[in-house]
Design an enzyme around this catalytic site. Sequence first.
Site, short mmCIF file in Angstrom:
data_model
loop_
_atom_site.label_atom_id
_atom_site.label_comp_id
_atom_site.label_asym_id
_atom_site.label_seq_id
_atom_site.Cartn_x
_atom_site.Cartn_y
_atom_site.Cartn_z
N GLU A 102 42.14 39.74 52.62
CA GLU A 102 43.48 40.17 52.20
C GLU A 102 43.97 41.18 53.23
O GLU A 102 43.32 42.20 53.47
CB GLU A 102 43.41 40.83 50.82
CG GLU A 102 44.78 41.29 50.35
CD GLU A 102 44.72 42.28 49.18
OE1 GLU A 102 45.67 42.29 48.39
OE2 GLU A 102 43.73 43.05 49.08
N HIS A 127 46.68 37.76 41.32
CA HIS A 127 46.59 38.84 40.33
C HIS A 127 47.50 40.02 40.67
O HIS A 127 47.74 40.89 39.82
CB HIS A 127 45.15 39.33 40.22
CG HIS A 127 44.66 39.98 41.47
ND1 HIS A 127 44.45 39.28 42.65
CD2 HIS A 127 44.36 41.28 41.76
CE1 HIS A 127 44.04 40.12 43.58
NE2 HIS A 127 43.98 41.33 43.08
N ASP A 138 38.98 42.47 49.88
CA ASP A 138 40.13 43.27 49.45
C ASP A 138 40.61 44.19 50.58
O ASP A 138 39.78 44.88 51.20
CB ASP A 138 39.71 44.10 48.23
CG ASP A 138 40.87 44.81 47.58
OD1 ASP A 138 41.78 44.12 47.09
OD2 ASP A 138 40.85 46.05 47.56
N ASN A 191 33.37 37.24 22.96
CA ASN A 191 32.74 38.05 21.90
C ASN A 191 33.73 38.81 21.02
O ASN A 191 33.34 39.66 20.22
CB ASN A 191 31.70 39.01 22.49
CG ASN A 191 32.33 40.01 23.46
OD1 ASN A 191 33.55 40.00 23.66
ND2 ASN A 191 31.51 40.85 24.05
#
Length: 561
Positions: A256, A329, A199, A23
């Site tokens: 993780e 990441h 996480d 967008n």
Amino acid sequence: MEKSWWKESVVYQIYPRSFNDSNGDGIGDLKGITNKLDYLKELGIDVIWLSPVYQSPNDDNGYDISDYRAIMDEFGTMADFDELLSEMHQRGMKLMMDLVVNHTSDEHEWFKQARSSKDNPYRDYYYWRPGKNGQEPNNWESVFSGSAWEYDEKTEEYYLHLFSKKQPDLNWENRKVREEVYETMKFWLDKGIDGFRMDVINFISKVPGLPNGEKILGKKYVSGANFYMNGPKIHEYLQEMNQEVLAKYDIMTVGEMPGVDVEMAKQYTGENRNELNMVFQFEHVDLDSGPKGKWDLKDLNFHDFKASFTKWQKGLEGVGWNSLYLNNHDQPRMVSRFGDDKEYWKESAKMLATFLHFLQGTPYIYQGEELGMTNVRFDSIDDYKDIEILNMYKEKIGESDSDHQQIMESIYVKGRDNARTPMQWNDENHGGFTSGTPWIKVNPNYKEINAKQQLTDEDSIFHYYKKLIQLRKQHDIIVYGTYDLILPDHNEIFAYTRTLGEEKLLIILNFSKENSFFELPKEIQFSNKELLISNYEVNPTDSIEKITLLPFEARVYKLFI
């Protein structure tokens, strides 16, 4: 060994903020991902792991969650999410979501209630402690620098945050907290998602009393880490989670787990332990960190690298299952870190991919890895967005022995924003990521490195990854074969075999920018061979007993006994 779809899958991690903006607001979104599913299908991806898309103030790019059952406004709506999931499933791809339940955002309703008064029912959802003589309750440090405690004026107590002060830690000792987490997990699983990446899940059990920590744990971790990593009740909590939620669905799970070793991983991933399918361990990505931790740069010792992978391959063999990754990441780009992102960029990117995809375990590709995306060197600290980088810079620049250039060099090599620059789709403005202004700058090399160029080039890194994934689907041995290192003392070559019944694969990899000589050990006998894949032109009939490998050369042979 039991066969499972999640062992046979190849996972692709999407960092939504940086993947594709539909967008023009400069931020990647869910519709942007839906628009690129055919690209991932062509690559051959089975499972997409989506980094957090939940409602969040974005202090730590979505890892600070204020509502577990709502979508972040910048990413779209729940209808956009439902469409994305449906479109994935129509293409035969599965979706694994991030589960972030060691901490919430300080803007989560639970925490707002908890800090409103000491007798609020939600107070015990978090860790609150009075100070000691005007000091923090203990000496624990945040992973993001500074104290792990934040003083709250209203109730005159401190709360624990192992990460940002806007990420207060949940108290898993409280049964109600665990029940809330399980209900949230069921909410998403009942929508039809196919698993969770969890996480820092091995941080959820803290040692009772929260005692003062040792300053150095294995020379890598901050003060207090030995009292919250792999804590006393961690297995109890994970087995309860499995019983209450995970065992009721056909899903994949990966935890993780900083600070986990092979023996611990056997407990977390053992097939009869009823905990998780696999863990993300950090041993191999800590090898180039000095005594002071991540930002203390040191050269990678190749023998340690080989030994680490071999230890994990053999240690979990027949017991648990490995996750295979070289970047994500939170890590720099693998071709810049373990390869050569300049002179031998294409060759080393393909070699590293060959290395990883022929190991035993489930491979994880991080967005842009399949294009050989590289680390970035922004001119100014103001161009960086990551809270960990900015906190470290602020802390270090105040130290008399730290200068700006030295700190920047650490950021160029290890900073998390290396992985977070926008996906490079084409050679148009901002790499085709957005029609607006991107939330973080695009790597300037997008004109040379982009998906549009590689899709049309049969010799590209993208097409090489595609072939690796196809081979994995064609040969059970790549998934289930046992691993054995050969030539352990070689200074440049990482070579290993995979064996399944009568089948054998030979994987030969030159990790050097020089030519390197390979000699096949005499004990490896064969009558014939087939070249499965290589990153240079190779005559398949050439002898393999003695080979001079070119810089970063990779070859995989199927051997017939």
